[in-house]
Design an enzyme around this catalytic site. Sequence first.
Site, PDB file in Angstrom:
ATOM      1  N   LYS A 250       0.830  -1.212   0.000  1.00  0.00           N
ATOM      2  CA  LYS A 250       0.000   0.000   0.000  1.00  0.00           C
ATOM      3  C   LYS A 250       0.858   1.253   0.000  1.00  0.00           C
ATOM      4  O   LYS A 250       0.678   2.162  -0.823  1.00  0.00           O
ATOM      5  CB  LYS A 250      -0.922  -0.010   1.225  1.00  0.00           C
ATOM      6  CG  LYS A 250      -1.801   1.219   1.335  1.00  0.00           C
ATOM      7  CD  LYS A 250      -2.626   1.187   2.609  1.00  0.00           C
ATOM      8  CE  LYS A 250      -1.768   1.400   3.836  1.00  0.00           C
ATOM      9  NZ  LYS A 250      -2.570   1.486   5.073  1.00  0.00           N
ATOM     10  N   CYS A 332     -26.572   2.442   3.750  1.00  0.00           N
ATOM     11  CA  CYS A 332     -27.127   1.979   2.474  1.00  0.00           C
ATOM     12  C   CYS A 332     -28.353   2.784   2.056  1.00  0.00           C
ATOM     13  O   CYS A 332     -28.650   2.927   0.869  1.00  0.00           O
ATOM     14  CB  CYS A 332     -27.487   0.495   2.566  1.00  0.00           C
ATOM     15  SG  CYS A 332     -26.074  -0.589   2.929  1.00  0.00           S
ATOM     16  N   CYS A 335     -27.239   5.717  -0.001  1.00  0.00           N
ATOM     17  CA  CYS A 335     -26.347   5.397  -1.120  1.00  0.00           C
ATOM     18  C   CYS A 335     -27.160   5.295  -2.405  1.00  0.00           C
ATOM     19  O   CYS A 335     -28.135   4.526  -2.478  1.00  0.00           O
ATOM     20  CB  CYS A 335     -25.627   4.082  -0.845  1.00  0.00           C
ATOM     21  SG  CYS A 335     -24.498   3.590  -2.158  1.00  0.00           S
ATOM     22  N   CYS A 341     -25.740  -2.796  -5.722  1.00  0.00           N
ATOM     23  CA  CYS A 341     -24.795  -3.400  -4.773  1.00  0.00           C
ATOM     24  C   CYS A 341     -25.364  -4.703  -4.213  1.00  0.00           C
ATOM     25  O   CYS A 341     -26.445  -4.697  -3.600  1.00  0.00           O
ATOM     26  CB  CYS A 341     -24.505  -2.423  -3.635  1.00  0.00           C
ATOM     27  SG  CYS A 341     -23.404  -3.097  -2.368  1.00  0.00           S
TER      28      CYS A 341
END
Length: 360
Positions: A250, A332, A335, A341
């Site tokens: 990373k 959610c 969103c 999703c």
Amino acid sequence: MPPSLFLLPRSLLTRIPFLPLSSRARALTMPVTRRPSRSLASEARSPDSKLDPGTECPGGVSDREKRAHLRKKRVKRIVEVDEKRAKEEAADRKVCDLIDIEDFAYDKVNLSAISTDAPANWEEVLDGIRKMRFADSAPVETMRHEKSASLVPPKEQRFAVLISSLLSSQTKEAVTTGAVQRLSEKGLLDADAIVRTDEATMASLIYPVGFYLRKAHHMKKVAEICLEKYGGDIPRSINELLALPGVGPKIAHLVMIMGWNNVQGICVDTHVHRICNRLGWVSRRGTRQKTSNPEQTRVSLETWLPKDLWDPINPLLVGFGRSVCTPLRPRCGTCIINHLCPSAFKEARSSSSKAKRSPN
């Protein structure tokens, strides 16, 4: 016992009668056995206790056996102390040697074990994430802009990128920014200056970043290597960066992008790893199982995601993961891509049901 009698055989000693000692002689007689200082001190405090030498101890144990027992106890105590010190020193060495503090270790990923197919509707999903992110600017994007706009010389800027990336691991953005600012005020974003500064001072300046003691040690080692091998600059390749203490994939990919403007791979942290698995963008080949670590996620993403998106995908998903697709109780309901999703409302529902089941 007269000294000359020690030369006689033991069988004869038991047959020789001893004359009773006078009171003056008894007063001059020294104790036969040695006693620990604690024992003497306790007996001195007790007026009724006596230091009679005697040839037998209570319970029929001889002085010789008692001395041997005391010696064994002392040796055992010394060994236990030495073992304790050895364990403490080993722990100190372990802290100094330091394992990588990134969320995952660098390892080659078997491509045959992960899915390499592009997921359906990924472009629509990405476009929806962009719209949500533009409505709420991400801290990680602001941080990148400030660093790129810095007026310090390129070599010092690259080294500062490396140090700030080391500090950012497992640390909140605001805490990292404060630590970098304190180092900058002391002129400690330079390899030579860090080498000349003791670890305790470094640790106090970067506190309270996560693992600040380990990171202070890493910073010293990294500065020494960069000064010796690269003239105070940073390595130019992924493999050389990965050889530095505390640097995993990373950080290595992030430094390559920000330091050298060279995109060698996707910078995948816990946010990117989590969101890509929730969206179904990555999985194990032939199954719907999630990738087991960020490195598998990186390799899987790079097989289908266009290379021009390798750099912006990290700040985009990190910001989205902090504001909407959070680790616990993702939002959610707010969103705009929840209909695309496969994980929508599932984790939020399971979290609320667990809360209901938990005792008050």
